[in-house]
Design an enzyme around this catalytic site. Structure first.
Site, PDB file in Angstrom:
ATOM      1  N   ALA A  52     -19.910  79.439 -28.350  1.00 57.51           N
ATOM      2  CA  ALA A  52     -19.161  79.613 -27.082  1.00 57.51           C
ATOM      3  C   ALA A  52     -20.054  79.821 -25.869  1.00 57.51           C
ATOM      4  O   ALA A  52     -19.551  79.958 -24.754  1.00 57.51           O
ATOM      5  CB  ALA A  52     -18.120  80.718 -27.154  1.00 57.51           C
ATOM      6  N   ALA A  53     -21.383  79.829 -26.050  1.00 52.79           N
ATOM      7  CA  ALA A  53     -22.270  80.025 -24.887  1.00 52.79           C
ATOM      8  C   ALA A  53     -22.121  78.869 -23.906  1.00 52.79           C
ATOM      9  O   ALA A  53     -22.029  79.068 -22.693  1.00 52.79           O
ATOM     10  CB  ALA A  53     -23.719  80.139 -25.338  1.00 52.79           C
ATOM     11  N   GLY A  54     -22.079  77.663 -24.448  1.00 56.51           N
ATOM     12  CA  GLY A  54     -21.939  76.491 -23.587  1.00 56.51           C
ATOM     13  C   GLY A  54     -20.572  76.483 -22.898  1.00 56.51           C
ATOM     14  O   GLY A  54     -20.459  76.142 -21.719  1.00 56.51           O
ATOM     15  N   ASP A  55     -19.534  76.877 -23.631  1.00 52.03           N
ATOM     16  CA  ASP A  55     -18.181  76.918 -23.052  1.00 52.03           C
ATOM     17  C   ASP A  55     -18.128  77.951 -21.931  1.00 52.03           C
ATOM     18  O   ASP A  55     -17.532  77.725 -20.876  1.00 52.03           O
ATOM     19  CB  ASP A  55     -17.148  77.279 -24.135  1.00 52.03           C
ATOM     20  CG  ASP A  55     -17.257  76.375 -25.351  1.00 52.03           C
ATOM     21  OD1 ASP A  55     -17.595  75.196 -25.187  1.00 52.03           O
ATOM     22  OD2 ASP A  55     -17.011  76.860 -26.470  1.00 52.03           O
TER      23      ASP A  55
HETATM   24  P1  ATP Z   1     -21.614  76.025 -27.604  1.00 52.34           P
HETATM   25  O1  ATP Z   1     -21.396  74.572 -27.864  1.00 52.34           O
HETATM   26  O2  ATP Z   1     -21.656  76.817 -28.849  1.00 52.34           O
HETATM   27  O3  ATP Z   1     -20.635  76.609 -26.636  1.00 52.34           O
HETATM   28  P2  ATP Z   1     -24.083  75.055 -26.419  1.00 52.34           P
HETATM   29  O4  ATP Z   1     -24.927  74.557 -27.526  1.00 52.34           O
HETATM   30  O5  ATP Z   1     -23.338  74.049 -25.623  1.00 52.34           O
HETATM   31  O6  ATP Z   1     -23.065  76.183 -26.933  1.00 52.34           O
HETATM   32  P3  ATP Z   1     -26.510  75.949 -25.170  1.00 52.34           P
HETATM   33  O7  ATP Z   1     -27.042  74.736 -24.562  1.00 52.34           O
HETATM   34  O8  ATP Z   1     -27.227  76.429 -26.377  1.00 52.34           O
HETATM   35  O9  ATP Z   1     -24.942  75.890 -25.430  1.00 52.34           O
HETATM   36  O10 ATP Z   1     -26.533  77.121 -24.097  1.00 52.34           O
HETATM   37  C1  ATP Z   1     -25.645  77.212 -23.010  1.00 52.34           C
HETATM   38  C2  ATP Z   1     -26.141  78.269 -22.078  1.00 52.34           C
HETATM   39  O11 ATP Z   1     -26.221  79.522 -22.791  1.00 52.34           O
HETATM   40  C3  ATP Z   1     -27.551  78.037 -21.570  1.00 52.34           C
HETATM   41  O12 ATP Z   1     -27.553  77.185 -20.439  1.00 52.34           O
HETATM   42  C4  ATP Z   1     -27.978  79.454 -21.249  1.00 52.34           C
HETATM   43  O13 ATP Z   1     -27.409  79.883 -20.033  1.00 52.34           O
HETATM   44  C5  ATP Z   1     -27.339  80.258 -22.369  1.00 52.34           C
HETATM   45  N1  ATP Z   1     -28.238  80.414 -23.525  1.00 52.34           N
HETATM   46  C6  ATP Z   1     -28.239  79.696 -24.677  1.00 52.34           C
HETATM   47  N2  ATP Z   1     -29.208  80.127 -25.530  1.00 52.34           N
HETATM   48  C7  ATP Z   1     -29.817  81.154 -24.896  1.00 52.34           C
HETATM   49  C8  ATP Z   1     -30.898  82.037 -25.249  1.00 52.34           C
HETATM   50  N3  ATP Z   1     -31.542  81.936 -26.422  1.00 52.34           N
HETATM   51  N4  ATP Z   1     -31.251  82.975 -24.351  1.00 52.34           N
HETATM   52  C9  ATP Z   1     -30.612  83.115 -23.168  1.00 52.34           C
HETATM   53  N5  ATP Z   1     -29.593  82.329 -22.769  1.00 52.34           N
HETATM   54  C10 ATP Z   1     -29.200  81.358 -23.621  1.00 52.34           C
HETATM   55  O1  RIB Z   2     -18.223  75.587 -28.557  1.00 53.80           O
HETATM   56  C1  RIB Z   2     -18.010  76.467 -29.613  1.00 53.80           C
HETATM   57  C2  RIB Z   2     -16.781  76.074 -30.384  1.00 53.80           C
HETATM   58  O2  RIB Z   2     -16.993  74.809 -30.964  1.00 53.80           O
HETATM   59  C3  RIB Z   2     -16.444  76.994 -31.515  1.00 53.80           C
HETATM   60  O3  RIB Z   2     -15.624  78.081 -31.127  1.00 53.80           O
HETATM   61  C4  RIB Z   2     -15.821  76.081 -32.555  1.00 53.80           C
HETATM   62  O4  RIB Z   2     -14.434  76.198 -32.613  1.00 53.80           O
HETATM   63  C5  RIB Z   2     -16.255  74.677 -32.162  1.00 53.80           C
HETATM   64  O5  RIB Z   2     -15.197  73.895 -31.862  1.00 53.80           O
END
Ligand code: ATP
Ligand code: RIB
Length: 317
Positions: free
Chosen positions: A252-255
């Protein structure tokens, strides 16, 4: 804009997460892992909750099955103040489920059973768009691709800017998405879309330019995990580092990043201030386990920024 009105279109999943999945098995192999648990998630409902917690008036469009996972997901949305009246209960389908296998660096691989998310259609989206006015539409790709295109077209007809978080990773034609407000993939999604791995700043810029040329958005913003985010507006590229936190689970970090960024832009922040805020929100999210339970409120992000302000930008990229 005091309370932006946001329409989120997309997926809702129950996440079954398993900790300590430090290698990926081959067929017929098993890996012994650590704890497991259930958490409400799904890219769409994560975005909706993140947007509501950042002070937006949020309406969710999507589909759930008629089951207890669906009830839990709807309850969590309601608790966060998200309007749920346009969510369709699909009696033929199960609620989506994501198996999230987490390693000890907080990264994951996942398997997603789309369930009812696979039936979201343009009629569902139209019902909300015809009834209300929205300042922005936020969506992702965890639903039928035709609905991604139709949602974009329906929003464009109404001059509503669209933020597309290009996850999960897949290669899709971008012609029908020309003119997006923001196109924002993570590292794996960038590689799937462009064929370019953004593992250096140079290759990230190359990938961002490729995406810009294909989709002609106002901005391409690549999410680069612990390296931060790369912003490209068709003229210049800039790598904006994130905060240094102890990563526990990136789910959920990206979301959270995308939703927080969208809301700050609606509230009138400059692009760089909005990215800084989104990094803080996502940084808090990665420092905690689970999807929606790990998303911070606006006040918490503001307090984090106040405290960490001095260290922002010092992270190695
Ligand atoms: P998800 O799909 O699970 O929601 P994602 O893979 O799309 O996540 P990431 O690219 O890994 O997301 O990260 C999104 C944001 O989270 C980054 O731009 C940054 O702000 C923060 N982030 C991710 N990893 C870290 C880390 N190790 N330390 C600090 N901030 C982080
Ligand atoms: O972005 C994170 C989400 O991707 C998770 O909550 C999971 O449901 C997947 O769809």
């Amino acid at each position: 804009m005091e309370k932006p009105k946001i329409l989120v279109v997309g997926s809702m999943n129950m996440d079954l997460f398993v900790e300590g999945a430090n290698s990926i098995p081959g067929f017929g192999e098993s890996i012994m892992c650590g704890n497991y648990g259930y958490a409400t998630g799904g890219k769409g409902s994560n975005q909706a909750i993140a947007a509501a917690l950042q002070g937006a008036d949020v309406t969710m469009v999507g589909r759930l099955g008629e089951d207890t996972n669906g009830e839990s997901l709807k309850n969590e949305l309601k608790k966060a103040g998200v309007h749920t009246e346009y969510i369709v209960t699909d009696k033929e389908k199960q609620t989506g489920l994501a198996l999230m296998l987490l390693n000890s660096d907080g990264r994951y691989v996942s398997y997603v059973a789309l369930g009812a998310n696979g039936s979201i259609c343009a009629e569902d989206v139209k019902a909300a768009l015809e009834a209300e006015k929205f300042d922005m539409v936020i969506m992702q790709l965890e639903m039928p691709l035709e609905n991604v295109y139709r949602t974009y077209e329906l929003a464009k007809e109404r001059d509503i800017p669209v933020f597309l978080d290009a996850g999960p990773a897949m290669s899709i034609p971008l012609e029908r998405l020309q003119g997006l407000y923001i196109l924002s993939p993570n590292e794996a999604e960038t590689e799937a879309l462009t064929g370019i791995s953004p593992d250096t700043e140079e290759s990230a810029v190359e990938a961002a330019k490729w995406l810009y040329d294909q989709a002609r958005p106002q901005y391409v913003i690549l999410k680069l995990g612990s390296r931060g985010a790369l912003l490209y507006d068709g003229k210049a590229a800039e790598l904006i580092p994130c905060f240094k936190v102890k990563a526990v689970d990136s789910t959920a970090a990206g979301d959270t990043f995308g939703a927080a960024l969208a809301i700050r832009l609606c509230k009138g922040d400059s692009m760089k201030d909005a990215i800084r805020f989104a990094h803080a929100a996502a940084g808090i999210c990665v420092s905690r386990m689970g999807a929606q339970v790990s998303i911070p409120k606006e006040t918490e992000v503001a307090a984090f920024l106040e405290k960490e302000g001095g260290s922002h930008g010092k992270e190695t990229v």
